[in-house]
Design an enzyme around this catalytic site. Sequence first.
Site, PDB file in Angstrom:
ATOM      1  N   ASP A 269       0.353  -1.212  -0.187  1.00 33.55           N
ATOM      2  CA  ASP A 269       0.228  -0.075  -0.267  1.00 33.55           C
ATOM      3  C   ASP A 269       0.405   1.125  -0.096  1.00 33.55           C
ATOM      4  O   ASP A 269       0.163   2.228   0.101  1.00 33.55           O
ATOM      5  CB  ASP A 269      -1.316   0.022   1.077  1.00 33.55           C
ATOM      6  CG  ASP A 269      -2.231  -1.311   1.415  1.00 33.55           C
ATOM      7  OD1 ASP A 269      -2.442  -1.339  -0.378  1.00 33.55           O
ATOM      8  OD2 ASP A 269      -2.754  -1.425   2.343  1.00 33.55           O
TER       9      ASP A 269
ATOM     10  N   TYR B 209     -10.446  -1.403   1.546  1.00 36.74           N
ATOM     11  CA  TYR B 209      -9.869  -1.536   3.001  1.00 36.74           C
ATOM     12  C   TYR B 209      -9.777  -0.863   3.119  1.00 36.74           C
ATOM     13  O   TYR B 209      -9.023   0.965   3.089  1.00 36.74           O
ATOM     14  CB  TYR B 209      -8.792  -2.358   3.259  1.00 36.74           C
ATOM     15  CG  TYR B 209      -9.015  -3.727   3.324  1.00 36.74           C
ATOM     16  CD1 TYR B 209     -10.198  -4.500   4.261  1.00 36.74           C
ATOM     17  CD2 TYR B 209      -8.557  -4.616   2.116  1.00 36.74           C
ATOM     18  CE1 TYR B 209     -10.667  -5.982   4.081  1.00 36.74           C
ATOM     19  CE2 TYR B 209      -8.561  -6.263   1.559  1.00 36.74           C
ATOM     20  CZ  TYR B 209     -10.246  -6.611   3.444  1.00 36.74           C
ATOM     21  OH  TYR B 209     -10.604  -7.000   2.451  1.00 36.74           O
TER      22      TYR B 209
END
Length: 809
Positions: free
Chosen positions: A427, A515
């Site tokens: 990420d 998420y």
Amino acid sequence: MSLKRILVALAAMAATQVVAAPANGFDPLEDFTTIHKRGPPGKSNPSKGNPGKGHGKGHGHGHDGDYETCDTYGAAPATKAPKANVWGPITPADNAAVWDLLHADASLNLTDPSKAVLTDNYVFWIDTLHTNKTDVLPYLEGTGEAPPKYARAIIFRGGIAEPDSMEFMVGPLPVGPETKISPLDYIYNGGRGGSVPFNGRYFDSVRSAATEPLLVSVMSDVADITEQLIGGVFYGGSDKRTTLTSTTGTPMSYNGTTTYRTVMFRNPGPATYLTPLDLFVLLDCPGTDPSHFKLKGLVTNQRFFPTVAEFRAAYEKGELKREFVQEREPEWALVKNTPEMGTRALEERFAPQTLEIGGKRYKFDEAEKYVEYMGWSFYLSFTRTLGVMLYDIKFKGESVIYELSLQEAAAQYAGHSPKSAATVYHDTYYSLGTDVATLVEGFDCPYGSTFLPITYYSGNKQVTHPNAICIFEADIGIPISRHRTGGNNDYGFQNIGTVKGTALTVRSIATIGNYDYMFDYQFHLEGSMEVHVRASGYLQSSYYYPAEGGKFGPRVQVATEGSLHDHILTYKADFDVVGTKNSLEVSEIVLVNQTQEWYPELGSFEQMQLNISTMQTEQQFNWAPNGGKMFCVVNENEKNRWGEKRGYRIVPGKSNIHLSPMNSPFSKHQSPFAKSHLAVTVQHDNEPYANSVQNVNLPSAPQQDFLKFFDDESIVNEDIVMWFNLGMHHFTRAEDIPVTLYTDAHSSIMFAPQNFFDRAQDGDLQNRRWVVPDAETGELEYETHGIEMPTCAVELTEPVLSIEKFTSV
């Protein structure tokens, strides 16, 4: 107009309190004096009440005006940081000056990113460069000046002879005659320094735009088939005829010599992650010349077709079927109230809240982002790549941790499709910190929390996310210590001692695509601290294939399978336990057979003992089965009153895991930091990060190879760094719909004093009760230590949320 609720609060012994509306017939207000008496257990002795102060009408939705308003929204008391925050992000002015300096350098030949094509050179982003620890320590110790700030900048260079992505360092800042632009090579060990091959670089909008014509050409050729097979068509993202959305995962290369793009299609809308379709288009798209891009193949019905012609032929023969029709309406997947599920008794009441009644018990230096709380002190920092970072963490004036920071949020998926089988996410590749955004007061964080904005830079513009970090003290729901001693009287006990348990939390939530990661750093009163991570948000799901029999996850909707995957969150904890000379001590529980002469009837019997050793060299390692080893960072040169080495132990919490695949081609060499529970290395300025922000596309030839950190250096009496992993094996389930739940998807770790002191650090806390029965009457005498229960009205205000702001600088 804001919605206001008034609750009558009975605050507990600490400033932090869970407050709920009182029940009918019960007046919670009492005259609580320093010595307060109640009858002994089992005897009737109603409390004295306070008839002059009735509780508010409507059980919390109003008050009669007799109470002052509690200070629940007041600012934290100010304090002054002992030093400047040398770890803080660069300023907006510095960012603008760096941007201008880069574009003024003719040798870089930069183009405006909004107008760039593949063969141009342009700035991808600018961020803050990690400040070298060896430069910071003399400043903290008072023997040196504050180290200068540097920026880091990634420039995509499509216009040079061998195109690449190159990272530069710019400084010292502020920009002046001494400021230089230099390759940022020293923090990378992959052999190319700050350079990443063009085919391994970030796949940004410019590269996507270059591959779009090929994708549109393929999908246009089969539009009649996709309409029937998956219920939609794709003529390009901006074409009004398009009824599908496309997405691509990572990695997109193995070693940077070529680039592939696996395109997956889904139904558009807010719940697109939960509506995967059974079609994949695989493209080869290396280099800067789109004429060399080509179709690798199409996949549907779990069959691969190298050409459009073969795909069409199979369809026309009736070999391709649409087994399930994917949902297009998103209502079932939104985080909204669902009336058809019914209601729960008493759910109409406002839920209990955690409030800081009576004023905040922590201090804050807003300019330096410095916090003091009950003996703790630390600095906050932030970068676009890593998010929130903590520095110079001390307890009662003594150093514990120099740096505590997230290093990577990785995820690897499994499945029998081109997308799920090949997906690994890092990420930081997507600039994790830029996705830290607005928190909802009262739900994401308690009412009255201290909220801070975060700022990063997009080009030469400043982007601000308001209320992106919150700081609050909360009741932890348990006393931190408690004991009821046995009695030699008629009442069963001599005394009860109980100490109020609270903790300070620094929280942020980063919504990275599908998420929502919640990151917590929590500071406890007795000197321990915890790191928590939780995951909510949408599953990245796969199309449901019944023949797989649940091997890669269960069916969670009509045509949706919850894809099995791992979440691995890698952290760095640079311990400085009472100084920089530390070691890692291992206490292992072993079973031994012994004889003891006072037990002759037993002969040899089994019992536990500790084998204590010191780890000698840098290494990766795992938690022992059954929790049979304790790992403790100790200072061998510092002893407590009892002659024990002072230290902090590392305590596994909930779901301490590492990555499952060890030899996957998609995570082989660029994710080694995720493949053990723990690791220990010697601190070096050229090893500030476990990963590179562009590493994900280089699984065979990483820019940063974490394994090279381990070169048999001694870690005895050295400045050591602990690396640890939190995370979850995500065994997906129907209850992940609409979103994964924070209650279950939770991982944590604790750092706790281990002989760091001479005794538990709770004796100096006044928020406690000492309860003793009167020897004659049995009435309980409560010693409050002067900490009384305040009675006051609490006013809660629904916040007016702000969205991100772009500001030219």
